[in-house]
Scaffold this motif. Structure first.
Motif, PDB file in Angstrom:
ATOM      1  N   GLU A 123       0.835  -1.209   0.000  1.00 42.79           N
ATOM      2  CA  GLU A 123       0.000   0.000   0.000  1.00 42.79           C
ATOM      3  C   GLU A 123       0.865   1.252   0.000  1.00 42.79           C
ATOM      4  OE1 GLU A 123      -4.054  -1.507   2.303  1.00 42.79           O
ATOM      5  OE2 GLU A 123      -2.380  -0.689   3.474  1.00 42.79           O
ATOM      6  N   ARG A 124       1.935   1.222   0.772  1.00 40.03           N
ATOM      7  CA  ARG A 124       2.835   2.382   0.843  1.00 40.03           C
ATOM      8  C   ARG A 124       3.502   2.629  -0.502  1.00 40.03           C
ATOM      9  NH1 ARG A 124       7.347   2.440   5.529  1.00 40.03           N
ATOM     10  NH2 ARG A 124       5.442   2.016   6.727  1.00 40.03           N
ATOM     11  N   VAL A 125       4.029   1.583  -1.117  1.00 40.57           N
ATOM     12  CA  VAL A 125       4.702   1.734  -2.412  1.00 40.57           C
ATOM     13  C   VAL A 125       3.703   2.146  -3.486  1.00 40.57           C
ATOM     14  CG1 VAL A 125       5.997   0.539  -4.216  1.00 40.57           C
ATOM     15  CG2 VAL A 125       6.531   0.106  -1.809  1.00 40.57           C
ATOM     16  N   ASN A 126       2.515   1.573  -3.461  1.00 43.12           N
ATOM     17  CA  ASN A 126       1.498   1.931  -4.447  1.00 43.12           C
ATOM     18  C   ASN A 126       1.077   3.390  -4.315  1.00 43.12           C
ATOM     19  OD1 ASN A 126       1.620  -0.682  -5.318  1.00 43.12           O
ATOM     20  ND2 ASN A 126      -0.461  -1.232  -4.731  1.00 43.12           N
ATOM     21  N   ASP A 127       0.928   3.870  -3.087  1.00 41.41           N
ATOM     22  CA  ASP A 127       0.555   5.268  -2.875  1.00 41.41           C
ATOM     23  C   ASP A 127       1.628   6.211  -3.406  1.00 41.41           C
ATOM     24  OD1 ASP A 127      -1.864   4.628  -1.741  1.00 41.41           O
ATOM     25  OD2 ASP A 127      -1.170   4.817   0.332  1.00 41.41           O
ATOM     26  N   ILE A 128       2.884   5.868  -3.137  1.00 46.08           N
ATOM     27  CA  ILE A 128       3.990   6.682  -3.651  1.00 46.08           C
ATOM     28  C   ILE A 128       3.958   6.720  -5.173  1.00 46.08           C
ATOM     29  CG2 ILE A 128       6.507   6.697  -3.951  1.00 46.08           C
ATOM     30  CD1 ILE A 128       6.688   5.660  -1.044  1.00 46.08           C
ATOM     31  N   THR A 129       3.754   5.578  -5.775  1.00 46.68           N
ATOM     32  CA  THR A 129       3.746   5.485  -7.235  1.00 46.68           C
ATOM     33  C   THR A 129       2.548   6.210  -7.821  1.00 46.68           C
ATOM     34  OG1 THR A 129       4.818   3.324  -7.027  1.00 46.68           O
ATOM     35  CG2 THR A 129       3.864   3.878  -9.173  1.00 46.68           C
ATOM     36  N   ARG A 130       1.390   6.067  -7.198  1.00 53.23           N
ATOM     37  CA  ARG A 130       0.172   6.702  -7.688  1.00 53.23           C
ATOM     38  C   ARG A 130       0.303   8.225  -7.710  1.00 53.23           C
ATOM     39  NH1 ARG A 130      -2.840   4.303  -4.482  1.00 53.23           N
ATOM     40  NH2 ARG A 130      -3.550   2.587  -5.797  1.00 53.23           N
ATOM     41  N   GLN A 131       1.019   8.787  -6.752  1.00 52.54           N
ATOM     42  CA  GLN A 131       1.167  10.233  -6.654  1.00 52.54           C
ATOM     43  C   GLN A 131       2.272  10.782  -7.556  1.00 52.54           C
ATOM     44  OE1 GLN A 131       1.653  11.225  -2.464  1.00 52.54           O
ATOM     45  NE2 GLN A 131       0.057   9.770  -1.894  1.00 52.54           N
ATOM     46  N   PHE A 132       3.051   9.900  -8.159  1.00 50.18           N
ATOM     47  CA  PHE A 132       4.180  10.330  -8.991  1.00 50.18           C
ATOM     48  C   PHE A 132       3.667  10.633 -10.400  1.00 50.18           C
ATOM     49  CE2 PHE A 132       8.067  10.009 -11.433  1.00 50.18           C
ATOM     50  CZ  PHE A 132       9.034  10.516 -10.569  1.00 50.18           C
ATOM     51  N   PRO A 133       3.916  11.836 -10.934  1.00 53.10           N
ATOM     52  CA  PRO A 133       3.433  12.168 -12.279  1.00 53.10           C
ATOM     53  C   PRO A 133       3.947  11.198 -13.341  1.00 53.10           C
ATOM     54  CG  PRO A 133       4.176  14.141 -11.132  1.00 53.10           C
ATOM     55  CD  PRO A 133       4.603  12.969 -10.292  1.00 53.10           C
TER      56      PRO A 133
END
Length: 225
Positions: A123-133
Motif C-alpha cells: 500500500e505504501r509503495v502503491n501510494d507513492i507510485t500513484r502520486q508520482f506524475p
C-alpha cells in the motif's frame, strides 16, 4: 498498396543503442533548478495525458513555455527525461522498502502477520507510485526501453540484497543467494500487482494486495521449512 508494416508502439518508443540517456548537467542555481524541475513535472503530466510514445521534447517545451535550448541544456532527448523520472521513482519506492525493513516489517511470527505486514508495504509503495506524475508510463519505460532497464534492475538488485540480509538477521535458514533470487522474484510479482491496481482502478485493490502478499509470505515460509 504498400506492404510495409507499421512499426509497433513498443518499437516506436525504443531509441537507437547509441542514444545518450543521462542528464547533461545538474542545475546549480535556484532559477536553473526551477527550470529543471519544471521540465520533469511537465513531462510527467504529459505522460498521463498522451502516453509514452507520443511524448516529445517539443511537446514538453510547448507545455512548459520553454525554448528548446533551455530544455536541451539539461536533457539531450526525451529518454534522458524518462531516465531522471525513473531514477526518482525508483529511489522513492526503494526508500519505502528500506523504511519498512527498518521499522521491523519482516519481524513477524505467523503467516498472517507476514501477510498483513506485506500488505502495508504494498500500500505504501502503491501510494507513492500513484502520486508520482506519469507513474505507470515511467514504469513501462523502465521495463520496455532497453537503455532504461538498468535503472529498474539496479533498484531491484539493491532491494533484493537488503531483503535477503534482513531475513538472515531474522533467522531465515535459506542461503543468502537463494533469498536474493527469491526477493527478485517476489519484487516482480509485487510490481505486477501494482500495475494491475494502477491500470484497473475498478478492481478490488485490497483483494489483489492480499492475494499477492499471501503468495509472497507462503513462498518465504516454504524456503524456511
Amino acid at each position: 498498396m504498400s506492404s510495409a508494416k507499421k512499426p509497433s508502439a513498443r518499437k516506436a518508443a525504443e531509441p537507437p543503442p547509441q542514444v545518450v540517456t543521462t542528464t547533461k548537467q545538474q542545475p546549480q542555481q535556484a532559477r536553473a533548478q526551477d527550470t529543471f524541475e519544471l521540465i520533469l513535472e511537465t513531462a510527467g503530466h504529459l505522460l498521463d495525458e498522451v502516453g509514452l510514445e507520443r511524448l516529445s521534447t517539443n511537446l514538453v517545451c510547448r507545455r512548459a513555455g520553454l525554448s528548446p535550448p533551455a530544455l536541451y541544456r539539461y536533457f539531450p532527448n526525451k529518454y534522458a527525461i524518462l531516465r531522471e523520472l525513473g531514477d526518482r521513482l525508483m529511489a522513492l519506492q526503494d526508500q519505502a522498502v528500506l523504511d519498512w525493513i527498518g521499522e521491523g516489517g519482516m519481524n513477524t511470527r505467523t503467516i498472517e502477520d507476514a501477510i498483513e505486514s506485506n500488505i502495508r508495504l504494498q500500500e505504501r509503495v502503491n501510494d507513492i507510485t500513484r502520486q508520482f506524475p506519469g507513474n505507470i508510463f515511467v514504469l513501462r519505460a523502465l521495463r520496455a526501453i532497453p537503455l532504461l532497464r538498468e535503472v529498474r534492475l539496479a533498484s531491484s538488485d539493491m532491494v533484493a540484497e537488503r531483503i535477503a540480509d534482513g531475513m538472515i538477521q531474522n533467522g531465515h535458514k535459506a542461503s543468502r543467494e537463494r533469498l536474493i533470487a527469491s526477493a527478485r522474484l517476489t519484487t516482480e510479482l509485487a510490481y505486477s500487482a501494482m500495475e494491475m491496481v494502477l491500470e484497473e482502478p475498478d478492481r478490488d485493490t485490497r483483494q489483489i494486495l492480499t492475494d499477492v502478499s499471501r503468495m509472497i509470505a507462503l513462498h518465504y515460509a516454504g524456503l524456511n521449512g
